[in-house]
Design a protein around this motif. Structure first.
Motif, mmCIF file in Angstrom:
data_model
loop_
_atom_site.group_PDB
_atom_site.id
_atom_site.type_symbol
_atom_site.label_atom_id
_atom_site.label_comp_id
_atom_site.label_asym_id
_atom_site.label_seq_id
_atom_site.Cartn_x
_atom_site.Cartn_y
_atom_site.Cartn_z
ATOM 1 N N HIS A 116 -5.975 1.453 2.740
ATOM 2 C CA HIS A 116 -4.863 1.692 3.374
ATOM 3 C C HIS A 116 -4.308 3.057 3.348
ATOM 4 O O HIS A 116 -3.436 3.551 4.320
ATOM 5 C CB HIS A 116 -3.899 0.701 3.052
ATOM 6 N N GLU A 162 0.795 -1.336 0.047
ATOM 7 C CA GLU A 162 0.175 0.065 -0.159
ATOM 8 C C GLU A 162 0.666 1.257 -0.039
ATOM 9 O O GLU A 162 0.338 2.263 0.320
ATOM 10 C CB GLU A 162 -0.860 -0.001 1.244
ATOM 11 N N THR A 200 -8.612 -2.370 7.181
ATOM 12 C CA THR A 200 -9.000 -2.218 5.736
ATOM 13 C C THR A 200 -9.489 -3.474 5.032
ATOM 14 O O THR A 200 -10.287 -3.330 4.211
ATOM 15 C CB THR A 200 -7.409 -2.155 4.805
ATOM 16 N N TYR A 243 -5.576 -9.759 10.038
ATOM 17 C CA TYR A 243 -6.487 -9.402 8.975
ATOM 18 C C TYR A 243 -7.897 -9.817 9.366
ATOM 19 O O TYR A 243 -8.901 -9.144 9.417
ATOM 20 C CB TYR A 243 -5.926 -10.134 7.587
ATOM 21 N N HIS A 261 -8.841 -3.075 -0.837
ATOM 22 C CA HIS A 261 -7.963 -3.303 0.170
ATOM 23 C C HIS A 261 -6.817 -2.175 0.332
ATOM 24 O O HIS A 261 -6.641 -1.612 1.350
ATOM 25 C CB HIS A 261 -7.588 -4.704 0.533
ATOM 26 N N GLU A 262 -6.046 -2.311 -0.921
ATOM 27 C CA GLU A 262 -4.853 -1.333 -0.751
ATOM 28 C C GLU A 262 -5.212 0.095 -0.744
ATOM 29 O O GLU A 262 -4.387 0.855 -0.114
ATOM 30 C CB GLU A 262 -3.827 -1.983 -1.918
ATOM 31 N N GLU A 278 -4.465 -3.469 9.046
ATOM 32 C CA GLU A 278 -4.818 -4.640 8.181
ATOM 33 C C GLU A 278 -6.321 -4.677 8.483
ATOM 34 O O GLU A 278 -7.047 -5.389 7.418
ATOM 35 C CB GLU A 278 -3.952 -6.021 8.316
HETATM 36 ZN ZN LIG Z 1 -2.984 -4.765 3.943
#
Ligand SMILES: [Zn+2]
Length: 528
Positions: free
Chosen positions: A305, A277, A327, A383, A301-302, A324
């Motif tokens: 971030h 990210e 996100t 996560y 997801h990225e 994590e």
């Molecule tokens: Zn991540």
């Protein structure tokens, strides 16, 4: 907190050890880095010139930067070091650069440190061939690999602005954090490219990418350019696959708050991760380009971030779930927005199964302070379980407080650092609820409810009698839903055994536990 004895010329009181074991000197605060990096095609040697602006909160005799020193022909060797324009004493051992000028640093002052160094990076700057056999250079610093090629305070709690000056053969394009401020052809066949990031970031996301690129402006969100940087050989597929980033940025920008940086480049790269990210230039693995748009969740997801992890950064590695987990949950929220609530629930169920299986072999909490190798913080707890904690928090305090809470958390800690308690405090403030027990049981303690649920129908009373048994050692406090017929009933559970009865005219054919996927639990229901 774990204490480590430090034998240094500084007094121990000048150091505060975070929950992780990085010996951060809080009297020293890096404000700005300027890294000039000379690259060539003949070998993997880099020539670096760093200018580091450091602020001293107290009188300081000496301070330490991270930089991997040279061994066996690899690593970095310093040729010159100046403090405020004067050559200064230093030692460079055990990957620590200790700088001790003749006159000490005065409380409240700022000093410019200049370092000239060179060497072959062991890691951090990955110099290799891409899948088309072309030479590429990609920074891949996470979690603490930046020190392999950059002298820095290599910890997420010390954020700084950064300017890149990259000199490389002219065939290459260079992407960096922030905005491109110069691109000039030099007389010697090289090209000089400058990128400047004027918003403070941590070293884990401070990188450059140098390769032959095809570059497209995919769209604008307000005044932010969203760009795609891909290998020329898969130009059309890459532009197609990265294009959904525009809509994703737009969604988060309206949902969480203003996008934190000056542009966003989505870059095909040689990162070892599926996606990394890096601030305002996200690096994706080179296999991410297929021409089939299979990476929308990875993009979501990225890109999330940029708000969580990059702008609001965990102050200690042990709180990496703030990066994590959050996100991962915003990825589910993007799925809910773009594909509907059923798709989100399917994703949550899949994650729940993974968490349960992971826990059997790794019975640890999310904030697990035994970890000293920070790459191991990247696990199912950080996560998927972190994301599940968000889901349960949303259910507990309601959508309005939850979304307001995240907007508040982002705005309050933007370009700064946070710990789990900071998030908890914001959520308590916006919801008016006490959340100590919630965060304690889900984040700081391990496990989840393991339930035996039985039910029976009492014909004379016309009630369903339900019994919930918590089988695991530590008892949890939670609400659990049951779908009986077309009604949803909620039961609050606090003790080992909870009994409950619902009025219902007819014997239900089936009772569904947690029909809307709001609870992290495992177990079965039996009854008649
Ligand atoms: Zn991540």
């Amino acid at each position: 907190m774990k204490k480590i004895l430090l034998i240094l010329i500084l007094t121990a009181s000048q150091f505060t050890l975070l929950a992780d074991n990085y010996p951060r000197n809080w009297n020293v605060d890096v404000k700005h880095y300027r890294f000039q990096i000379l690259l060539n095609d003949a070998n993997d040697q880099i020539e670096g010139k760093a200018l580091i602006v450091v602020y001293f909160k107290e009188n300081t005799i000496s301070f330490v930067l991270d930089l991997v020193n040279s061994t066996d022909g690899k690593g970095m060797k310093i040729s010159l070091l100046k403090v405020k324009g004067m050559e200064a004493e230093y030692t460079h051992e055990n990957n620590k650069l200790t700088i001790t000028p003749k006159t000490s640093f005065i409380k409240g002052s700022t000093a410019e440190i200049e370092i000239e160094y060179s060497g072959v990076p062991i890691d951090g700057l990955v110099i290799s061939e891409n899948k088309y056999g072309e030479r590429t250079f990609f920074g891949d610093n996470y979690p603490t690999r930046g020190r392999n090629w950059l002298p820095c305070v290599d910890h997420p709690s010390d954020k700084a602005t950064v300017e890149w000056v990259v000199i490389a053969p002219e065939k290459y394009s260079v992407v960096g954090n922030g905005l491109k401020t110069e691109e000039s052809l030099l007389d010697d066949g090289n090209k000089l490219t400058r990128w400047k990031q004027s918003i403070s970031i941590s070293t884990k996301i401070m990188v450059i990418g140098v390769a032959r690129f095809a570059v497209e402006r995919s769209g604008m969100v307000k005044n932010i350019a969203i760009e795609s940087w891909v290998y020329p050989q898969n130009r059309e597929d890459g532009f197609y696959d990265y294009f959904p980033a525009v809509e994703i940025v737009r969604f988060y920008d309206s949902f969480i708050g203003e996008y934190p940086y000056e542009k966003l480049a989505n870059v095909q790269s040689k990162t070892r991760y599926g996606g990394m990210e890096n601030a305002s230039n996200i690096f994706y693995s080179e296999g991410s380009v297929t021409g089939k748009r299979t990476i929308n969740n990875l993009l979501a997801h990225e890109i999330a971030h940029q708000w969580f992890g990059n702008s609001v950064t965990e102050k200690s590695w042990h709180h990496a779930w703030l990066s994590e987990g959050i996100t991962s949950y915003y990825t589910h929220l993007y799925v809910e927005y773009s594909k509907g609530v059923d798709a989100k629930r399917e994703g949550m169920k899949k994650d729940r199964t993974n968490i349960i299986n992971y826990y059997k072999k790794n019975p640890h909490p999310i904030v697990y302070t035994e970890v000293t190798d920070y790459i191991k913080m990247l696990n199912t707890n950080t996560y998927q379980k972190g994301s599940w904690v968000m889901n349960m928090l949303r259910r507990k305090i309601g959508d309005d407080a939850f979304y307001t809470g995240f907007r508040t958390y982002y705005n309050r800690f933007r370009d700064d650092n946070a710990l789990t308690d900071d998030l908890k405090n914001v959520m308590e403030e916006v919801s008016g609820e006490e959340l100590d027990v919630f965060f304690d049981q889900w984040v700081y303690k391990e496990g989840h409810p393991e339930l035996d649920i039985t039910w029976s129908y009492n014909k004379s009373k016309k009630t369903v009698e339900l019994s919930i048994l918590q089988k695991q050692e530590m008892l949890f406090n939670f609400d659990i839903d049951f779908k009986i017929g077309d009604q949803i009933q909620t039961v609050s559970v606090e003790s080992k055994k909870t009994s409950f009865s619902f009025d219902t005219e007819v014997l239900p054919s089936e009772i569904i536990v947690d029909p809307e996927t709001w609870l992290l639990y495992e177990g079965t229901i039996t009854g008649k």
